[in-house]
Design an enzyme around this catalytic site. Sequence first.
Site, PDB file in Angstrom:
ATOM      1  CB  THR A 134      -7.928  -5.482  -2.462  1.00 16.06           C
ATOM      2  OG1 THR A 134      -7.308  -4.994  -3.758  1.00 16.06           O
ATOM      3  CG2 THR A 134      -8.542  -6.670  -2.667  1.00 16.06           C
ATOM      4  CB  THR A 135      -9.068  -5.390   2.414  1.00 19.11           C
ATOM      5  OG1 THR A 135      -8.521  -4.073   2.828  1.00 19.11           O
ATOM      6  CG2 THR A 135      -7.850  -6.435   2.059  1.00 19.11           C
ATOM      7  N   GLY A 136     -11.040  -2.840   1.734  1.00 21.79           N
ATOM      8  CA  GLY A 136     -11.889  -2.054   2.254  1.00 21.79           C
ATOM      9  C   GLY A 136     -11.545  -1.816   3.825  1.00 21.79           C
ATOM     10  CB  THR A 175      -8.140 -10.501   1.066  1.00 26.27           C
ATOM     11  OG1 THR A 175      -7.479 -11.840   0.147  1.00 26.27           O
ATOM     12  CG2 THR A 175      -6.940  -9.663   1.274  1.00 26.27           C
ATOM     13  CE  LYS A 190      -1.089   7.885   0.402  1.00 25.18           C
ATOM     14  NZ  LYS A 190      -2.361   7.038   1.119  1.00 25.18           N
ATOM     15  CG  ASP A 209      -1.899  -1.176   1.422  1.00 24.35           C
ATOM     16  OD1 ASP A 209      -2.561  -1.608   0.275  1.00 24.35           O
ATOM     17  OD2 ASP A 209      -1.854  -1.925   2.330  1.00 24.35           O
ATOM     18  N   GLY A 214       1.357  14.396  -3.621  1.00 26.65           N
ATOM     19  CA  GLY A 214      -0.243  14.531  -3.992  1.00 26.65           C
ATOM     20  C   GLY A 214      -0.556  13.356  -4.591  1.00 26.65           C
ATOM     21  N   GLY A 263       6.340  11.954  -4.235  1.00 29.04           N
ATOM     22  CA  GLY A 263       5.037  12.035  -4.307  1.00 29.04           C
ATOM     23  C   GLY A 263       4.530  13.103  -3.552  1.00 29.04           C
ATOM     24  CE  LYS A 276       2.850  -2.839  -4.798  1.00 27.90           C
ATOM     25  NZ  LYS A 276       2.594  -2.370  -3.266  1.00 27.90           N
ATOM     26  N   GLY A 277       1.009   1.746  -7.595  1.00 24.61           N
ATOM     27  CA  GLY A 277       0.129   2.094  -8.880  1.00 24.61           C
ATOM     28  C   GLY A 277       0.632   3.437  -9.306  1.00 24.61           C
TER      29      GLY A 277
END
Length: 427
Positions: free
Chosen positions: A299-301, A128, A330, A13, A414, A412, A16-17
Amino acid sequence: MPALVLLGAQWGDEGKGKATDLLGGSVDYVVRYQGGNNAGHTVVVGDQKYALHLLPSGILSPECTPVIGNGVVIDPAVLLSELSGLNDRGVDTSKLLISGNAHLITSYHTTMDKVTERFLGSRKIGTTGRGIGPTYADKINRVGIRVQDLYDESILIQKVDAALDFKNQILAKLYNRRAIEAGKIVEELLVYADKLRPYVSDTTLVLNDAIDAGKVVLFEGGQGTLLDVDHGTYPFVTSSNPTAGGACTGAGVGPTKISRVIGILKAYTTRVGAGPFPTELLDEDGEALRRIGGERGVTTGRDRRCGWFDAVISRYATRVNGLTDFFLTKLDVLTGWERIPVCVAYEIDGRRVEELPYSQSDFHHAKPVYEYLPGWSEDISKAKTFDDLPKNAQDYVKALEEMSGAPISAIGVGPGRTETIQINSFL
């Protein structure tokens, strides 16, 4: 040899995207090499937000060929749903390639995952429930179902029978559950055969030919270093190898062809699921990081557990992955703190420890040793160069770089696609 590995340097988390998408315009192929739909990437393009669970992030770049490698486990229903959702939003998904050697998640894998986790009770891992672990277990036990098996019905029937022979004994005798009919599973799987056929390829051949031809290939890990089944906080890990070595086995490319390994670091630390977390914050600061950072699993919420930056972990990630660069994400979330703690070592039974302990027991008892760095209050989201950052933000980045053991080449500031400071080129 322009082949790069991009992976999480913490518990996943890390963003990476965004990093993958940032490189997408310069990359010819983006390859997922491990994991399944237990991972998630959020990519923001303009005012559009895309949540990707199984597909490589490069699918959002028209020039890029996205590849799902042999090391990935695929839930065909999830994959087709994700493709359909992107197609409905005008994203071209026709270039996707899927390894015929990738293993398939079936409905009996998700069943086994859920009943096993319930059976463990307080000892549960925090999976998950999507069947990832049982699918990898079947792969290792040599009773797995591969994508290519969809195209030989007789082999598919034999393999499903073999896989269910033992599982039905467990379901009936241990969990008091009804046995699963092999015929129904075969019918479920054959529905996907024609829908997946246009994408199925010998991806190992394609990728090696691409690298030999001078194409730029980016290998994208699904989870973080500390979730690696061999090198993570076992047993609170995933069932595959998101570390750099996993890119070779999960895509069929030799290690001598990898030219750069980029670790994604969040400017603080998060994790989802059970397991030790030395810098975890159970106070107002932890809640503020969660709220400002939008720390909820794609994915998990589930809400992510939040804590301060852990340099012990980042040094470990540098070591086990052979990292050449970091992408720090971040940084903007930390705006507003008067001072920011950074974990530089652990205290274990009265001893100061500066490297990740190999003992599970020691890591469970590790207490963070903090140094405090001055914070900043200025908005950094518009910064385009490193010099645009406030001095205290610059000093924070430099301190993390020195503690972690590899240069920070991008930052990063933002969530948006363009809200990134590029210090050194990754290519």
